[in-house]
Design an enzyme around this catalytic site. Structure first.
Site, PDB file in Angstrom:
ATOM      1  N   ASP A  43       0.831  -1.205   0.000  1.00  0.00           N
ATOM      2  CA  ASP A  43       0.000   0.000   0.000  1.00  0.00           C
ATOM      3  C   ASP A  43       0.864   1.253   0.000  1.00  0.00           C
ATOM      4  O   ASP A  43       0.558   2.240  -0.660  1.00  0.00           O
ATOM      5  CB  ASP A  43      -0.887   0.030   1.248  1.00  0.00           C
ATOM      6  N   GLU A  45       3.875   1.704  -1.148  1.00  0.00           N
ATOM      7  CA  GLU A  45       4.489   1.966  -2.452  1.00  0.00           C
ATOM      8  C   GLU A  45       3.452   2.559  -3.411  1.00  0.00           C
ATOM      9  O   GLU A  45       3.743   3.474  -4.182  1.00  0.00           O
ATOM     10  CB  GLU A  45       5.069   0.671  -3.031  1.00  0.00           C
ATOM     11  N   TYR A  46       2.235   2.009  -3.349  1.00  0.00           N
ATOM     12  CA  TYR A  46       1.161   2.530  -4.192  1.00  0.00           C
ATOM     13  C   TYR A  46       0.892   4.000  -3.848  1.00  0.00           C
ATOM     14  O   TYR A  46       0.799   4.850  -4.730  1.00  0.00           O
ATOM     15  CB  TYR A  46      -0.102   1.690  -3.999  1.00  0.00           C
ATOM     16  N   GLU A 123     -13.514   6.776  13.656  1.00  0.00           N
ATOM     17  CA  GLU A 123     -13.611   5.307  13.577  1.00  0.00           C
ATOM     18  C   GLU A 123     -12.293   4.785  13.043  1.00  0.00           C
ATOM     19  O   GLU A 123     -11.621   5.471  12.286  1.00  0.00           O
ATOM     20  CB  GLU A 123     -14.681   4.885  12.549  1.00  0.00           C
ATOM     21  N   LYS A 125      -9.942   2.809  10.486  1.00  0.00           N
ATOM     22  CA  LYS A 125     -10.065   2.515   9.067  1.00  0.00           C
ATOM     23  C   LYS A 125      -9.752   1.036   8.891  1.00  0.00           C
ATOM     24  O   LYS A 125      -8.590   0.625   8.914  1.00  0.00           O
ATOM     25  CB  LYS A 125      -9.099   3.382   8.259  1.00  0.00           C
ATOM     26  N   ARG A 146     -17.680  -1.706  -4.451  1.00  0.00           N
ATOM     27  CA  ARG A 146     -17.615  -0.320  -4.860  1.00  0.00           C
ATOM     28  C   ARG A 146     -17.383  -0.180  -6.368  1.00  0.00           C
ATOM     29  O   ARG A 146     -17.878   0.739  -6.994  1.00  0.00           O
ATOM     30  CB  ARG A 146     -16.485   0.386  -4.105  1.00  0.00           C
ATOM     31  N   LYS A 318      -3.492   7.950   7.885  1.00  0.00           N
ATOM     32  CA  LYS A 318      -2.898   6.636   7.622  1.00  0.00           C
ATOM     33  C   LYS A 318      -1.695   6.391   8.534  1.00  0.00           C
ATOM     34  O   LYS A 318      -0.818   7.244   8.661  1.00  0.00           O
ATOM     35  CB  LYS A 318      -2.434   6.559   6.146  1.00  0.00           C
ATOM     36  N   CYS A 430      19.456 -32.105  14.039  1.00  0.00           N
ATOM     37  CA  CYS A 430      20.825 -32.602  13.955  1.00  0.00           C
ATOM     38  C   CYS A 430      20.934 -33.802  14.884  1.00  0.00           C
ATOM     39  O   CYS A 430      20.441 -33.778  16.016  1.00  0.00           O
ATOM     40  CB  CYS A 430      21.777 -31.490  14.414  1.00  0.00           C
TER      41      CYS A 430
END
Ligand code: IVH
Length: 683
Positions: A43, A45-46, A123, A125, A146, A318, A430
């Protein structure tokens, strides 16, 4: 979809070319995100690409086009579902990443609405996908994604499998409820585990898993996926004048709304809420990636309106991202204290949430196969809260062909002994046992660690040196180190030697539970060690226990019982325990076994001199077990002084005070007359 060749970032600074490249890139990521539910960038990077395009278009207005992704909500329409038009468009949200972003948003709004401030509804996210649920006369008739914000996909049948979504509202209303379909983190992990085992592609995060699960052609598949729903909006609800009021109504109608949403008067309180959620996000059962801040009064919302894809009356704060993309450079094997071969991922260092991640555990060989991790792969790394970072998945789309499949070793990389994987187990071990120095060094680290015997000064590095130089060949050797041996070690002065000897001495007083835990018996953690000691009371009883007796300990399964039984079955291990006993470590539990009353009630014992058959803590534990008291100073109240060899001043004092003096054997006879099982075997 663009090919890898086209994806390469152009080495040009020409704004027009750059903008065109950013648009292509963003559109491709939108497609992978919304349609394939399988993004190849995080996210963050986007968001970076998107913010860059926004800035570029702001600086060069001539570059802005109506088709630019900045001018419309993300999302593409998938043809296999029937289209559903949203009468009221489903908008997206502007983002703020810092407090300043929130402040300028609030200031701008105050100016537009010519007001001094607003009440804000808050609220979390939730990181899922937006859904609109249409109810007619209280009956659920249609549910849609959506999509592009104007037209979504009809996923009614799939939504009907979600138990949070009622088929019937509490009142016969015509209303559209909007909210987020999501998957809890634990369910996402279980789903990925199953998919990995079946050789299916993994989901990068719970949101992709939720999106992929909801957009199934067969609702029976969706039904198997544990999807959930939270409502965060309503269209067409009458008799309410605020967002918070609307949400209260939605709850009355029978849909889940976030119980800890708040309405606050100013940005200071908004900020406090954001910080609180950022700090505790990892404790929630589902992922959140921020806080949504909404102007609460519906009249204010109407005044503010929206621009392009975003309402002015709401913004998302964010959080710092928890995922990043990086390269898997190599896989190394650490040999653990029980001989496990532990694979470790060596990563191109990458910053996630303020911490640089350069290596992380891969757990076991199956995990490498399940996640199809190849050396050289680009991978998504996740770090949530204090949890150790994890490789979530590889990104096969980014492979160049130079990646190497990793072959898990079938020999111990430290000692060369064969490494075997017992049937039904995930770890490979081992088989070098005592010969494997790497194992011994790890055992010693564990033995000396804080939760075990807490031997201050015996850290990881010293443990390795002691084993490498052959000063420690089994765990008990730590107690036989001499001052001269220690001073001979590199960078070890007299002071550190004395300190270490003192902490070794102090470690003898930590109780039997800690000793059993410190032994590092396979499958025996702190809790199990405690349970074993509470049950058996002494090392000898524990060592003599049969498999059946071990299994009778509450909470012990057959695997643990088998591990304990096997441990004491080995002569080498029994020899170590004898050496520990001789060194003076407790072999009988004192605290937990203290009897309130018993044959020694009211008696107090003092031990002095060298005891032949047990260490002093052990003798003191026996007294406690029989209800008596052990003390270190002689007084008139002392009932008996137990004198071993070379008794000194305490013996003189006892004689002066006329305190009865008995030998170690006499003491043990008294113990035996009450419970012969408590007397230690002769050495
Ligand atoms: S309100 C016009 N509230 O975030 C306001 N959205 O980036 C529209 N989301 O598409 C959304 N939690 O999928 C709102 N409490 C919340 C939310 C929330 C998650 C998602 C939603 C939306 C996206 C916007």
């Amino acid at each position: 979809m663009t090919s890898l060749e086209d994806r390469r970032e152009p080495a040009t600074l020409d704004p027009a070319q750059r903008a065109a490249w950013l648009r292509r890139e963003i559109e491709d990521h939108d497609y992978r995100y919304y349609v394939l539910a399988n993004p190849i960038v995080t996210d963050a990077e986007y968001d970076r690409l998107f913010q860059e395009l926004l800035a570029l278009e702001a600086a060069h207005p001539e570059l802005a086009t109506p088709e630019s992704p900045t001018q419309r909500p993300g999302g593409t329409i998938e043809t296999s579902f029937a289209p559903v038009r949203h009468d009221v468009p489903m908008l997206s949200l502007a983002n703020a990443f810092e407090r300043e972003g929130l402040e300028s948003w609030a200031t701008r709004n105050c100016k537009i609405a010519e007001r001094n401030g607003f009440g804000y509804a808050l609220e979390p996210k939730i990181d899922g996908l937006a859904i609109a649920l249409r109810y007619e006369k209280g009956r659920f008739v249609c549910g849609a994604t959506r999509g592009d914000g104007v037209t979504g996909e009809d996923v009614t049948l799939n939504l009907k499998t979600i138990k949070d979504i009622p088929a019937q509202l509490a009142e016969p209303l015509d209303v559209e409820i909007r909210g987020e379909v999501y998957m809890e983190v634990a369910e996402f992990e279980a789903l990925n585990l199953r998919r990995g085992e079946a050789g299916e592609a993994l989901f990068a995060n719970p949101r992709n898993a939720a999106a992929g699960s909801l957009r199934q052609q067969d609702p029976r598949v969706t039904k198997e996926r544990p999807l959930r729903f939270w409502a965060y909006g309503a269209v067409g609800l009458t008799g309410v004048d605020s967002h918070s009021g609307a949400m209260a109504r939605v709850r009355e109608l029978g849909l889940p709304v976030w119980p800890d949403s708040a309405v606050v008067p100013d940005l200071e309180a908004v900020w406090t809420y954001c910080r609180r959620y950022e700090a505790t996000r990892a404790d929630l059962p589902f992922e959140i990636d921020g806080v949504v801040i909404k102007v609460d009064a519906l009249r204010d919302q109407a005044d503010l309106g929206s621009v392009g894809r975003e309402p002015r009356w709401a913004i998302a704060f964010k959080f710092a991202p928890t995922q990043a993309t990086t390269q898997l450079l190599d896989i190394e094997i650490n040999v653990g204290r029980t001989g496990t071969l532990n694979p470790v991922a060596i990563l191109e260092p990458v910053a996630i949430g303020g911490v640089t991640v350069a290596r992380t555990t891969l757990h076991n060989e199956d995990e490498i196969v399940r996640k199809d991790l190849r050396i050289g792969d680009m991978v998504i790394v996740q770090r949530a809260g204090d949890v150790i970072p994890q490789i979530v998945k590889s990104i096969p789309e980014k492979r160049t062909g130079d990646e190497r499949v990793y072959v898990f070793p079938d020999h111990c990389p430290a000692c060369g002994s064969p490494a075997v994987r017992p049937a039904g187990q995930v770890m490979r071990y081992c088989t070098g046992g005592k010969r494997c120095r790497a194992q011994l060094a790890e055992q010693l680290k564990h033995f000396a660690s804080r939760r075990a015997l807490d031997i201050e000064g015996l850290g990881a590095r010293l443990a390795e040196v002691l084993v490498e130089q052959g000063l420690v060949n089994d765990l008990a050797d730590a107690y036989y180190l001499t001052r001269d041996q220690l001073i001979g070690l590199e960078r070890f002065g007299e002071k550190s030697a004395d300190n270490l000897l003192a902490s070794l001495e102090a470690s003898k007083g930590r109780g039997l539970g800690r000793v059993v835990f410190a032994l590092g018996i396979r499958d025996v953690g702190e809790q199990t060690a405690r349970a074993l000691v509470d049950h058996f009371g002494s090392m000898d009883q524990l060592a003599a226990a049969t498999f059946e007796e071990l299994q009778a300990v509450a909470g012990l399964g057959p695997i643990v019982a088998q591990s304990v039984h096997a441990y004491f079955g080995e002569a080498d291990n029994r020899a170590v325990i004898e050496k520990l006993r001789t060194a003076g470590l407790p072999m009988v539990e004192a605290a937990a076994q203290t009897a309130k009353t018993g044959p020694f009630s009211g008696l107090s014992f003092v031990f002095t001199g060298r005891l032949a058959r047990m260490a002093r803590p052990e003798a003191e534990a026996l007294v406690a077990r029989l209800g008596g008291k052990a003390s270190s100073t002689v007084s008139k109240a002392t009932s008996f002084l137990v004198a071993g060899d070379e008794a000194g001043s305490k013996l003189e004092k006892a004689q002066k005070l006329k305190v009865p003096v008995i030998s170690e054997d006499e003491f043990l006879e008294r113990v035996a007359s009450h419970d012969p099982a408590l007397v230690p075997a002769s050495r």
